[in-house]
Design a protein around this motif. Structure first.
Motif, mmCIF file in Angstrom:
data_model
loop_
_atom_site.group_PDB
_atom_site.id
_atom_site.type_symbol
_atom_site.label_atom_id
_atom_site.label_comp_id
_atom_site.label_asym_id
_atom_site.label_seq_id
_atom_site.Cartn_x
_atom_site.Cartn_y
_atom_site.Cartn_z
ATOM 1 N N ALA A 195 0.809 -1.219 0.000
ATOM 2 C CA ALA A 195 0.000 0.000 0.000
ATOM 3 C C ALA A 195 0.841 1.267 0.000
ATOM 4 O O ALA A 195 0.451 2.285 -0.583
ATOM 5 C CB ALA A 195 -0.930 -0.002 1.211
ATOM 6 N N HIS A 196 2.002 1.221 0.635
ATOM 7 C CA HIS A 196 2.845 2.409 0.739
ATOM 8 C C HIS A 196 4.009 2.426 -0.256
ATOM 9 O O HIS A 196 4.340 3.488 -0.794
ATOM 10 C CB HIS A 196 3.424 2.521 2.153
ATOM 11 N N ASP A 197 4.605 1.280 -0.503
ATOM 12 C CA ASP A 197 5.897 1.275 -1.194
ATOM 13 C C ASP A 197 5.885 0.712 -2.615
ATOM 14 O O ASP A 197 6.814 0.976 -3.374
ATOM 15 C CB ASP A 197 6.912 0.486 -0.358
ATOM 16 N N VAL A 198 4.884 -0.063 -2.970
ATOM 17 C CA VAL A 198 4.857 -0.679 -4.295
ATOM 18 C C VAL A 198 3.755 -0.082 -5.161
ATOM 19 O O VAL A 198 4.006 0.415 -6.258
ATOM 20 C CB VAL A 198 4.691 -2.216 -4.186
ATOM 21 N N TYR A 199 2.521 -0.120 -4.676
ATOM 22 C CA TYR A 199 1.395 0.376 -5.463
ATOM 23 C C TYR A 199 1.033 1.825 -5.154
ATOM 24 O O TYR A 199 0.212 2.414 -5.833
ATOM 25 C CB TYR A 199 0.171 -0.529 -5.254
#
Length: 497
Positions: A195-199
């Protein structure tokens, strides 16, 4: 007095110009010592992330490559922005860029010439970053060289000052290397990572432009302003599990929406929400459980949909074998026994509606009926005259003939209504941005178009078009395709969008 006012105005303009120049100045950001991973597993992982997080911005319109595109989602008052050419061309694209330069752009949103870019910076772990670099170096057709350089992005005076103040003209603080990827599992830890680092769900679904906004209390509460492809202002949805957000969304609702672009009420998710096609069951569970753990925020975002309640009625999605199936009030039939289904979708998705029922949109679903006595159905809704012998009442010896099951009638489909309800008209209707794309359907086979309608991601993984395979079966899609090939969309009014 006039001289004093003129001096104030002049000094203000000079100060603003200095801030704007500072916005365009170079920044200090490290070069991550990350190298492209070309292993098969890494290429698959890199493709999944790139299709979900990068392709939508860097491949525009009818382009077959990631040669750059205008970033119309940003408010016009900020300036004019264009995503970079990521093809392998040595000068117009990234062909001469080093892995470290590309890694810095992704991790810090810093361009090759050292300037902050208006793009997300991703805190993904080293292994995932190496996988993305590997895919970008893989020779995939998306990266075929394109010699057209992307136009340079330019801030407006106000946009430049605002960007300079908000960011401080400094990149986000994170390590150049040594960032781990959590073990893939249906855990909140892995869900948070995605939720924070990939998408980058957090940035889009939190209001404001500060790079530190996702650290505040309003994270995931929605409200960030975008501009959709029609030029309309939209705001991101509240995706906390509050009554004004996702409180009554099931895991199935969430997975279908994020992966396929279809909301629980059967509507299409609004642009610029991407489709995370590679989301599997483990990742969906992790992301869903993590968002449920985030403090719920009361934020009624205007225009966001659907707002579910505990008693909301969902469309009757194609589900268990033998179940009645309606699509927004339209009966969905099944192909003949033994017919092929789209790849990845088994026979449990092909059902026959056997009774009349009230559809969730208020329409009546008509029961599927066997062919009339004087005609034989070909299984595609086209009837042919019965044999001469049967028409004349001739006696035919059928004692040795094995009994045959009657083929189900083709579904009774209100194609214009379905075209609008599925959201097709918003992109392909009269006056819509992709209206011209229907011009080529006349030269394509029905079978190919049916596969495209149900599973467009199998043709173009990064397409924003929703996946309808779970909502409409092959006969229904075929009826819709025939109407489109016959020029049906041209008969709609522009207000039907």
């Amino acid at each position: 007095m006039r001289r004093d006012i003129g001096g104030v105005v002049r000094n203000s303009l000079l100060a603003g110009a200095a801030l704007l120049a500072g916005c365009a100045g170079t920044v200090n950001a490290p070069y991550p010592p990350i190298r492209a991973d070309l292993s098969p597993a890494a290429l698959a992982r890199g493709a999944t992330i790139f299709h979900a997080s990068c392709e939508a911005c860097h491949r525009g319109g009818d382009a077959e490559t990631v040669s750059g595109a205008p970033l119309r989602e940003l408010p016009s008052y900020m300036g004019r922005f264009h995503a970079s050419n990521l093809t392998s061309h040595p000068t117009a694209g990234i062909g001469s860029a080093t892995d470290a330069e590309l890694a810095r752009a992704i991790r810090y949103a810093v361009s090759r010439d050292g300037r902050l870019m208006v793009m997300p910076s991703y805190g993904m772990g080293d292994a995932d970053l190496a996988a993305v670099l590997g895919f970008m170096r893989s020779g995939h057709p998306l990266f075929a060289p394109d010699s057209r350089p992307a136009p340079r992005s330019e801030f407006s005076f106000i946009g430049g000052m605002g960007f300079r103040v908000i960011t401080g003209n400094e990149p986000v603080e994170r390590p150049a290397s040594g960032i781990p990827v959590p073990p893939k599992a249906a855990t909140r830890e892995y869900g948070r990572y995605m939720a924070h680092d990939v998408y980058d769900c957090a940035s889009c679904h939190t209001d404001g432009y500060s790079p530190r906004k996702t650290e505040g209390d309003d994270v995931f509460a929605g409200g960030m302003a975008f501009v959709d492809p029609e030029g309309r202002k939209v705001h991101s949805s509240n995706i906390t599990f509050h009554e004004t957000g996702l409180a009554h969304w099931t895991l199935e609702d969430f997975t279908r929406a994020v992966r396929d672009g279809i909301a629980p009420d059967g509507s299409v998710l609004r642009s610029p929400m991407p489709r995370f096609r590679g989301l599997d069951a483990v990742e969906a569970q992790a992301l869903y459980d993590y968002l449920r753990s985030v403090p719920a925020r009361d934020n009624e975002v205007k225009g966001a949909r659907p707002r579910l309640t505990a008693t909301s009625v969902r469309p009757a999605w194609v589900a268990a074998t033998g179940a009645e199936t309606t699509v927004q009030g339209t009966t969905v039939g099944a192909p003949p026994e033994g017919s092929a289904t789209a790849p990845g979708h088994g026979p449990q998705q092909n059902n026959v509606a056997s009774t009349t029922s009230q559809g969730p949109a208020g329409g009546t679903a008509t029961a599927a009926r066997p062919p009339s006595p004087g005609n034989a159905s070909d299984g595609d809704g086209v009837t042919a005259p019965a044999s001469p012998a049967a028409a004349q009442g001739s006696s035919v010896n059928t004692a040795a003939a094995p009994a045959r099951k009657p083929r189900p009638a083709a579904p009774k489909v209100d194609a214009p209504k379905l075209f609008v309800q599925l959201g097709c008209a918003s992109c392909h209707g009269p006056g819509a941005r992709y209206q011209d794309r229907l011009a080529g359907v006349a030269n394509r086979s029905e079978a190919e178009l049916v596969r495209w309608v149900r599973n467009p991601e199998q043709f173009l993984p990064g397409t924003p078009m929703p996946t309808y395979a779970e909502l409409i079966d092959e006969p229904t899609a075929r009826a819709l395709v025939r109407w489109v090939k016959a020029g049906g969309p041209a008969s709609l009014s522009s207000t039907s969008r």
